[in-house]
Design a protein around this motif. Structure first.
Motif, PDB file in Angstrom:
ATOM      1  N   THR A 195      -6.290   5.263   2.105  1.00 31.27           N
ATOM      2  CA  THR A 195      -5.456   4.096   2.391  1.00 31.27           C
ATOM      3  C   THR A 195      -5.741   3.549   3.786  1.00 31.27           C
ATOM      4  N   HIS A 230       0.833  -1.210   0.000  1.00 26.97           N
ATOM      5  CA  HIS A 230       0.000   0.000   0.000  1.00 26.97           C
ATOM      6  C   HIS A 230       0.861   1.252   0.000  1.00 26.97           C
ATOM      7  N   GLU A 273       4.521  -0.891   3.187  1.00 16.91           N
ATOM      8  CA  GLU A 273       4.250   0.476   2.745  1.00 16.91           C
ATOM      9  C   GLU A 273       5.321   0.915   1.751  1.00 16.91           C
ATOM     10  N   THR A 323       1.861  -6.561   5.714  1.00 17.40           N
ATOM     11  CA  THR A 323       1.693  -5.270   5.032  1.00 17.40           C
ATOM     12  C   THR A 323       3.039  -4.623   4.729  1.00 17.40           C
ATOM     13  N   LEU A 380      -6.970  -0.319   4.609  1.00 13.18           N
ATOM     14  CA  LEU A 380      -6.276  -1.221   5.532  1.00 13.18           C
ATOM     15  C   LEU A 380      -7.185  -1.629   6.686  1.00 13.18           C
ATOM     16  N   ARG A 383      -8.385  -5.553   7.888  1.00 18.26           N
ATOM     17  CA  ARG A 383      -8.200  -6.092   9.244  1.00 18.26           C
ATOM     18  C   ARG A 383      -9.514  -6.570   9.857  1.00 18.26           C
TER      19      ARG A 383
END
Length: 342
Positions: free
Chosen positions: A202, A193, A222, A220, A206, A210
């Motif tokens: 974003t 992401h 970034e 994850t 996310l 979850r």
């Protein structure tokens, strides 16, 4: 041979037209702004003078006379991402149908820059604003409170927002993508992401991931939202001791970068790892393999925002929140996990 007059001709102004037509300046202004209120013979004389003098009305003068600048401002994070280009193209096209022009400013996802540029747009006469996302500075909200300028939030849906939102449910879009990979049997999934700082879209995506209760593991990563960011994320994934079954990227441009990064290292998609994006950029259908993704209705969002803002400006009808539906686009970059053992 006829010699050209070396002396440049002065551009005709309102007074020149009035003198040539034998009417007052106020009458010429009325012809330009409210021609239906002018007698036909007077209208014909003024229009004849306008044609003969090649008079072009000044936008500034029209604004003074009518109280309208007839332009709106749009603030977007960047023009480098095709998703914003598609949105702006649809927005500008629909605004133009209603005789409104568009001025675009980029913020580089910096909320302080956004507030400063929003003030600049208001200072030069913007009649309305269209902004990306729901997160903004106190300075930005103070500007809206002081000026009461019509402002619409896009790329985000929240029917409880004080400002009207026209966009999609980012949480639901991410969940649709993850559920697709789960249904294919993938249980080790890497999620790539963009930066979460100042990016509520974003963060919502996310958060949605979850919330899904499933028997599997999410990792994850970034990175920057670019092809380079995707290739760098691919290198990180390949360095892990345990490789994922699938990779979910929360934007198509990152997913394409991941695809290039994997292919450069000899990793086959989807035979060795399924790959999925989120956006549905035009280029995603042309990659090899073509990219499975979630379609975000950005063109429709631009059209809806334009119509809503024009009505708010012209008849003071504040729009209601509008949720635009997303949909799964299944292509060649994802396959069931079981197919790899055949």
């Amino acid at each position: 041979m006829t010699q050209k007059d070396p002396t440049p001709k002065k551009r005709a102004n309102l007074r020149d037209v009035a003198k040539a037509a034998g009417v007052s300046v106020a009458t010429v202004s009325r012809v330009l702004n409210e021609p239906g209120l002018v007698k036909k013979d007077t209208l014909d004389r003024v229009q004849k003078a306008i044609t003969e003098l090649r008079f072009v009305p000044s936008a500034a003068a029209r604004a003074i006379n009518s109280g309208r600048t007839r332009f709106v401002g749009a603030l977007v994070p960047t023009l480098d991402n095709a998703i914003f280009a598609r949105f702006l193209a649809a927005l500008e096209r629909k605004l133009s149908e209603n005789d409104l022009s568009l001025v675009v400013a980029t913020t580089e996802s910096d909320l302080e820059v956004e507030a400063k540029k929003a003030k600049g747009l208001v200072d030069i006469g913007a009649e309305g604003l269209i902004v990306t996302g729901a997160a903004h500075t106190a300075e930005f909200h103070d500007l809206l409170d002081r000026t009461m300028i019509p402002t619409i939030i896009t790329s985000y849906f929240d029917d409880a927002s004080a400002l009207p939102t026209i966009g999609y449910d980012n949480k639901a879009a991410a969940q649709l993508a993850l559920r697709h990979l789960i249904e294919l049997g993938h249980r080790q999934i890497a999620v790539v992401h963009g930066p979460v700082h100042n990016n509520d879209r974003t963060i919502a995506r996310l958060s949605g991931l979850r919330e899904i209760d499933w028997e599997g593991q999410l990792t994850t990563i970034e990175t920057e939202i670019s092809l380079r960011g995707g290739t760098e994320a691919a290198a990180r994934i390949l360095s892990y001791p345990t490789k994922p079954n699938a990779i979910l990227c929360l934007s198509d441009v990152v997913a394409l970068g991941v695809l290039f990064g994997l292919q450069s290292k000899g990793v086959s998609v989807p035979e060795e790892v399924s790959l999925m994006g989120l956006d549905d950029l035009p280029s995603s259908a042309c990659s090899v393999p073509s990219l499975t993704t979630v379609h975000l209705p950005v063109s429709r969002m631009g059209e809806s925002a334009a119509v809503a803002l024009e009505r708010w400006i012209s008849i003071q009808e504040k729009p209601k929140a509008e949720r635009l539906e997303v949909r799964l686009i299944e292509r060649g970059s994802t396959i069931p996990k079981a197919d790899r053992s055949r």
